[in-house]
Design a protein around this motif. Structure first.
Motif, PDB file in Angstrom:
ATOM      1  N   SER A 420       0.862  -1.179   0.000  1.00 25.81           N
ATOM      2  CA  SER A 420       0.000   0.000   0.000  1.00 25.81           C
ATOM      3  C   SER A 420       0.898   1.230   0.000  1.00 25.81           C
ATOM      4  O   SER A 420       2.086   1.164   0.345  1.00 25.81           O
ATOM      5  CB  SER A 420      -0.921   0.016   1.216  1.00 25.81           C
ATOM      6  OG  SER A 420      -0.177   0.253   2.401  1.00 25.81           O
ATOM      7  N   TYR A 421       0.321   2.345  -0.386  1.00 28.14           N
ATOM      8  CA  TYR A 421       1.092   3.582  -0.388  1.00 28.14           C
ATOM      9  C   TYR A 421       1.536   3.956   1.022  1.00 28.14           C
ATOM     10  O   TYR A 421       2.677   4.372   1.238  1.00 28.14           O
ATOM     11  CB  TYR A 421       0.262   4.702  -1.005  1.00 28.14           C
ATOM     12  CG  TYR A 421       0.962   6.044  -0.976  1.00 28.14           C
ATOM     13  CD1 TYR A 421       2.153   6.249  -1.672  1.00 28.14           C
ATOM     14  CD2 TYR A 421       0.434   7.112  -0.241  1.00 28.14           C
ATOM     15  CE1 TYR A 421       2.802   7.479  -1.651  1.00 28.14           C
ATOM     16  CE2 TYR A 421       1.074   8.347  -0.210  1.00 28.14           C
ATOM     17  CZ  TYR A 421       2.260   8.518  -0.912  1.00 28.14           C
ATOM     18  OH  TYR A 421       2.919   9.727  -0.881  1.00 28.14           O
ATOM     19  N   PHE A 424       4.397   1.847   2.001  1.00 34.94           N
ATOM     20  CA  PHE A 424       5.574   2.281   1.259  1.00 34.94           C
ATOM     21  C   PHE A 424       6.207   3.511   1.922  1.00 34.94           C
ATOM     22  O   PHE A 424       7.435   3.634   1.978  1.00 34.94           O
ATOM     23  CB  PHE A 424       5.183   2.604  -0.187  1.00 34.94           C
ATOM     24  CG  PHE A 424       6.339   2.987  -1.056  1.00 34.94           C
ATOM     25  CD1 PHE A 424       7.182   2.023  -1.591  1.00 34.94           C
ATOM     26  CD2 PHE A 424       6.600   4.322  -1.341  1.00 34.94           C
ATOM     27  CE1 PHE A 424       8.263   2.382  -2.389  1.00 34.94           C
ATOM     28  CE2 PHE A 424       7.674   4.688  -2.132  1.00 34.94           C
ATOM     29  CZ  PHE A 424       8.505   3.713  -2.661  1.00 34.94           C
ATOM     30  N   MET A 450      -2.137   8.618  -4.709  1.00 32.28           N
ATOM     31  CA  MET A 450      -1.124   7.557  -4.766  1.00 32.28           C
ATOM     32  C   MET A 450      -1.623   6.192  -4.299  1.00 32.28           C
ATOM     33  O   MET A 450      -0.890   5.214  -4.392  1.00 32.28           O
ATOM     34  CB  MET A 450       0.084   7.960  -3.920  1.00 32.28           C
ATOM     35  CG  MET A 450       0.740   9.250  -4.357  1.00 32.28           C
ATOM     36  SD  MET A 450       1.414   9.181  -6.026  1.00 32.28           S
ATOM     37  CE  MET A 450       2.892   8.217  -5.735  1.00 32.28           C
ATOM     38  N   LYS A 451      -2.833   6.107  -3.808  1.00 38.07           N
ATOM     39  CA  LYS A 451      -3.314   4.806  -3.311  1.00 38.07           C
ATOM     40  C   LYS A 451      -3.794   3.886  -4.438  1.00 38.07           C
ATOM     41  O   LYS A 451      -4.125   2.735  -4.175  1.00 38.07           O
ATOM     42  CB  LYS A 451      -4.416   5.001  -2.280  1.00 38.07           C
ATOM     43  CG  LYS A 451      -5.706   5.608  -2.807  1.00 38.07           C
ATOM     44  CD  LYS A 451      -6.816   5.578  -1.760  1.00 38.07           C
ATOM     45  CE  LYS A 451      -6.424   6.253  -0.466  1.00 38.07           C
ATOM     46  NZ  LYS A 451      -7.540   6.295   0.503  1.00 38.07           N
ATOM     47  N   VAL A 456       0.862   2.054  -6.779  1.00 34.00           N
ATOM     48  CA  VAL A 456       1.505   1.332  -5.675  1.00 34.00           C
ATOM     49  C   VAL A 456       2.424   0.247  -6.215  1.00 34.00           C
ATOM     50  O   VAL A 456       3.578   0.105  -5.773  1.00 34.00           O
ATOM     51  CB  VAL A 456       0.440   0.734  -4.728  1.00 34.00           C
ATOM     52  CG1 VAL A 456       1.105  -0.199  -3.716  1.00 34.00           C
ATOM     53  CG2 VAL A 456      -0.303   1.841  -4.006  1.00 34.00           C
ATOM     54  N   LEU A 459       5.561   1.786  -7.564  1.00 32.49           N
ATOM     55  CA  LEU A 459       6.468   2.231  -6.500  1.00 32.49           C
ATOM     56  C   LEU A 459       7.279   1.067  -5.947  1.00 32.49           C
ATOM     57  O   LEU A 459       8.501   1.173  -5.757  1.00 32.49           O
ATOM     58  CB  LEU A 459       5.675   2.903  -5.384  1.00 32.49           C
ATOM     59  CG  LEU A 459       5.042   4.264  -5.693  1.00 32.49           C
ATOM     60  CD1 LEU A 459       4.148   4.707  -4.544  1.00 32.49           C
ATOM     61  CD2 LEU A 459       6.118   5.307  -5.961  1.00 32.49           C
ATOM     62  N   TYR A 460       6.608  -0.044  -5.681  1.00 38.18           N
ATOM     63  CA  TYR A 460       7.314  -1.211  -5.144  1.00 38.18           C
ATOM     64  C   TYR A 460       8.257  -1.804  -6.191  1.00 38.18           C
ATOM     65  O   TYR A 460       9.355  -2.273  -5.855  1.00 38.18           O
ATOM     66  CB  TYR A 460       6.314  -2.269  -4.669  1.00 38.18           C
ATOM     67  CG  TYR A 460       5.779  -2.014  -3.285  1.00 38.18           C
ATOM     68  CD1 TYR A 460       6.412  -2.525  -2.157  1.00 38.18           C
ATOM     69  CD2 TYR A 460       4.634  -1.245  -3.079  1.00 38.18           C
ATOM     70  CE1 TYR A 460       5.927  -2.285  -0.876  1.00 38.18           C
ATOM     71  CE2 TYR A 460       4.140  -0.994  -1.810  1.00 38.18           C
ATOM     72  CZ  TYR A 460       4.786  -1.517  -0.709  1.00 38.18           C
ATOM     73  OH  TYR A 460       4.304  -1.285   0.559  1.00 38.18           O
TER      74      TYR A 460
END
Length: 480
Positions: A420-421, A424, A450-451, A456, A459-460
């Motif tokens: 999840s944001y 993160f 960003m959710k 997400v 980002l990961y």
């Protein structure tokens, strides 16, 4: 033929403090012991690896009173598989012990012959005396015995009130073995020293107490078993320093000490002053310890920093008042910030490590934002340790999760890791990020934008890619 006791330690490091104390205690009583360390067992649970290990154990235990395995909840499936593999290969009874099985002794049904519940030093000494004389031992306290399809359930054995009466942990190497996944090695000083390294430093870990003054709902301890016995006990400073002197002589390349007590700061100031004076004169190495923010004050910090404390780990866990009540853990955000501020006064001499818990299904997004807002107020430098909440068997929080239908299999630890944001951001906050950027990242517009799951995942993905790249570079530099 002289018989012995065989212990198996499945932990991923070789500290195994409880087993080492038990081994030295039994040797003091005239019994022979051996310890088999299996630090890779969680990564080698396939049938072939377990079969190889069970064959090696068979060859080593033909003259054992019993084979004892002490383990945590994370080892349950591995220990169960190993027990099934050795059951038909050895004649000695199999004993299980440790925190998991003390909380849920019924989990041993059909696997272990004996369950040791709680502290073991007194109970196992009594058991071995009975076994050596061929006396009936089924009524001994401290055990459940599995016989004829049922457990014979006995009361707890007493705890050891004077911890100084225990010998130092068994680091003799005699009768110690290391299983590397394929081969059983006789323990050597080089092997042991290699496994005592933490971040490339040779670190000796010890315990100066048993128990904790707090009763957090997520924590698995023996405290509930001994609620009427004054479970929190301390060794004297002289006894602990005596152990460290012996180990410093045994490991001349030792570079640091870690006190693994749940809360070293539970000691009073005059007790810490005695520790500090002895430690400076007799040991003189940098050390790390753990503390609860409620017990941190400037005087205690001064005493320990001047004695050599260069790292301090504080379990804060949350900045949400609602979650604190769930965990039954204080102190308030104001008290946490006061403690963090005091620690910062020793900047350059003391590095703090602050622990936080995420992936709690009982928390809302607002609780996590509250925690991030608190972290934003921490003065740098510091390190964050971010952990996923684990529902450990026998804990109050695990029972609550089971009642809510969050857990199906109560025999094992359970965790709910998720991407999840918000999660993160916790890992991002472990990096040195300007405070202004931190506030932007946790602002309402950013949280709303960003959710989205695709963002997400990206980002990961980027984070994992950077980690892999850095690891390849580090490996290349190491080769060069």
């Amino acid at each position: 033929m002289n018989k012995k006791v065989t212990f198996i330690a499945p932990y991923d490091d070789l500290m195994a403090y409880g087993i080492r104390i038990l081994s030295s205690s039994l040797r003091k009583e005239g019994f022979s012991t051996e310890i088999i360390f299996t630090p890779h067992i969680l990564k080698q649970m396939d049938t072939h690896s377990i079969s190889l290990l069970s064959d090696a154990i068979k060859e080593m235990t033909h003259d054992s009173f019993f084979v004892g395995i002490s383990f945590f909840s994370c080892h349950f499936n591995a220990v169960k598989a190993l027990t099934e593999a050795i059951r038909n290969k050895i004649r000695a009874p199999i004993m299980w012990g440790g925190k998991h099985i003390s909380a849920r002794p019924e989990d041993a049904a059909g696997f272990a012959d004996i369950v040791c519940i709680g502290e073991a030093e007194i109970a196992i000494k009594n058991l071995l005396n009975a076994m050596a004389k061929n006396d009936n031992y089924y009524d001994l306290n401290g055990f459940w015995f599995f016989k004829d399809g049922n457990f014979k359930k006995n009361r707890l054995a007493p705890i050891i009130e004077d911890l100084d009466s225990l010998p130092y942990p068994d680091y003799s190497l005699e009768g110690h073995y290391l299983w590397d996944g394929k081969t059983m090695h006789k323990m050597t000083g080089e092997l042991l020293q290699a496994h005592l390294k933490i971040a490339e430093k040779t670190v000796y870990q010890t315990l100066s107490s048993r128990g904790c003054p707090y009763s957090c709902t997520y924590c698995s301890t023996f405290k509930a078993l001994y609620s009427d016995s004054g479970y929190l006990r301390f060794r004297t400073a002289e006894n602990v320093i005596g152990e460290l002197k012996e180990m410093k002589f045994r490991f001349p390349r030792m570079q640091a000490i870690t006190f693994c007590d749940d809360n070293f700061f539970a000691l009073k100031e005059d007790q810490l002053e005695k520790y500090a004076a002895l430690y400076r004169n007799e040991i003189g190495l940098p050390f790390r310890c753990l503390a609860h923010a409620h017990d941190v004050n400037k005087k205690k910090l001064e005493i320990l920093v001047n004695a050599g404390m260069n790292e301090l780990q504080i379990g804060i866990q949350t900045g949400s008042e609602k979650t604190r009540k769930l965990y039954k853990r204080g102190p308030s955000t104001d008290k946490v910030l006061d403690a963090v501020g005091l620690i910062h006064q020793f900047k350059g001499r003391l590095m703090p490590f602050y622990d936080f818990i995420i992936d709690n299904p009982f928390e809302e997004e607002e609780d996590l934002i509250e925690t991030l807002h608190m972290i934003q107020k921490f003065p740098r430098p510091y390190h964050l340790n971010v952990f996923s909440l684990i529902f450990l068997p026998g804990t109050e929080l695990q029972k609550k999760a089971q009642e809510k239908g969050l857990i199906i299999d109560s025999t094992r630890q359970f965790e709910s890791r998720k991407k999840s944001y918000i999660n993160f951001l916790f890992y991002l906050y472990c990096r040195t990020i300007p405070r202004r950027i931190m506030w932007i990242l946790v602002s309402k517009p950013m949280l709303k934008t960003m959710k989205h799951k695709y963002i997400v995942n990206f980002l990961y993905f980027m984070s994992d890619s950077i980690k892999r790249l850095l690891k390849r570079k580090a490996d290349t530099w190491a080769i060069e």
